[in-house]
Design a protein around this motif. Structure first.
Motif, PDB file in Angstrom:
ATOM      1  N   ARG A  12      -3.377  -2.024   5.044  1.00 55.10           N
ATOM      2  CA  ARG A  12      -4.227  -0.855   4.821  1.00 55.10           C
ATOM      3  C   ARG A  12      -5.600  -1.142   5.414  1.00 55.10           C
ATOM      4  NH1 ARG A  12      -2.988   3.076   1.030  1.00 55.10           N
ATOM      5  NH2 ARG A  12      -0.914   2.818   0.139  1.00 55.10           N
ATOM      6  N   VAL A  26      -2.459   3.399   6.953  1.00 53.06           N
ATOM      7  CA  VAL A  26      -1.453   2.505   6.376  1.00 53.06           C
ATOM      8  C   VAL A  26      -0.456   2.129   7.468  1.00 53.06           C
ATOM      9  CG1 VAL A  26       0.330   2.245   4.624  1.00 53.06           C
ATOM     10  CG2 VAL A  26      -1.720   3.600   4.120  1.00 53.06           C
ATOM     11  N   HIS A  27      -0.220   0.836   7.631  1.00 44.82           N
ATOM     12  CA  HIS A  27       0.673   0.327   8.672  1.00 44.82           C
ATOM     13  C   HIS A  27       1.718  -0.567   8.020  1.00 44.82           C
ATOM     14  CE1 HIS A  27      -2.431   1.614  11.566  1.00 44.82           C
ATOM     15  NE2 HIS A  27      -3.273   1.139  10.680  1.00 44.82           N
ATOM     16  N   ARG A  28       2.971  -0.302   8.318  1.00 40.44           N
ATOM     17  CA  ARG A  28       4.057  -1.139   7.801  1.00 40.44           C
ATOM     18  C   ARG A  28       4.658  -1.936   8.961  1.00 40.44           C
ATOM     19  NH1 ARG A  28       3.694   3.196   4.618  1.00 40.44           N
ATOM     20  NH2 ARG A  28       3.670   2.811   2.369  1.00 40.44           N
ATOM     21  N   ASP A  57       9.461  -6.323   4.799  1.00 40.60           N
ATOM     22  CA  ASP A  57       8.402  -5.397   5.204  1.00 40.60           C
ATOM     23  C   ASP A  57       7.085  -5.705   4.507  1.00 40.60           C
ATOM     24  OD1 ASP A  57      10.101  -4.032   6.869  1.00 40.60           O
ATOM     25  OD2 ASP A  57      10.712  -2.600   5.329  1.00 40.60           O
ATOM     26  N   GLU A  89       2.721  -4.632   4.385  1.00 41.16           N
ATOM     27  CA  GLU A  89       1.898  -3.428   4.493  1.00 41.16           C
ATOM     28  C   GLU A  89       0.447  -3.810   4.763  1.00 41.16           C
ATOM     29  OE1 GLU A  89       2.194   0.275   1.835  1.00 41.16           O
ATOM     30  OE2 GLU A  89       0.383  -0.744   1.109  1.00 41.16           O
TER      31      GLU A  89
END
Length: 198
Positions: A169, A89-91, A165, A167
């Motif tokens: 995945r 998971v990258h924000r 923000d 997200e």
């Protein structure tokens, strides 16, 4: 030192080496009649100029990619890659809503690969909309006849409507992936930086 400078200095070093070899060959050529004339240095100078121009172009292209980098990371999945699925998971923060953003997901292996790999990518923008939701099978590509083989990359474009923000995945569905390289670019960004090693 950035990748852009490494590319330029490598090309400059090759230019000096090849131009020096050409100049040395002209100086020691036993069939030459008379003393060495400076105008005969045209070929070595041409070689050096070509290599410097090539290095300068590589520098500009790579630094352009660096400047537009919004988010980039390399996630190590070696410890769990033999037990898929593996989800990272990258924000990331959107700075320029309405600008075109590009996404790159590149699964990597520490060894040459033989079989395709399946990945699922889901990207949500700050407004909660799903901009990318896709599973793809990435084929194998090889560098020449004896070079290492690696997987193709997953690429997509999206345009977020609002700042904030988002997200991302990334789910690797097959074993053998030791790390996942992720990059998100923003066409309006001018002060981005690449991840170390890129």
């Amino acid at each position: 030192m950035s990748t852009s400078w490494i590319l330029f200095l490598s090309a400059a070093g090759c230019g000096l080496l090849f131009a020096g070899c050409g100049l040395w060959a002209q100086l020691v050529d036993g069939t030459r009649s008379g003393p060495y004339r400076p105008r005969e240095a045209f070929l070595p100078v041409g070689i050096l100029a070509f290599c410097l121009a090539f290095g300068g172009l590589a520098f500009l292209i790579d630094s352009g990619v660096a400047e537009t980098t919004l988010y980039e990371t390399v996630e190590d999945t070696a410890a769990v890659s033999d037990d898929p699925p593996v989800t990272g998971v990258h924000r990331f923060g959107v700075q320029h809503p309405g600008a075109r953003h590009d996404l790159l997901v590149a699964p990597e292996s520490s060894i040459s690969v033989d079989d395709p790999v399946r990945v699922r990518v889901r990207l949500s923008t700050p407004d909660g909309l799903v901009a990318v939701d896709e599973e793809r099978t990435l084929d194998v590509r090889c560098e020449g006849l004896t070079g290492p083989c690696e997987w193709d990359t997953f690429t997509a474009d999206f345009v977020p409507a609002s700042a904030g923000d988002g997200e991302l995945r990334v789910t690797v569905l097959d074993p053998g992936v030791t790390r996942v390289h992720v990059r998100i670019g923003d066409e309006e960004k001018t002060d981005g930086e690449r991840a170390p090693g890129y």
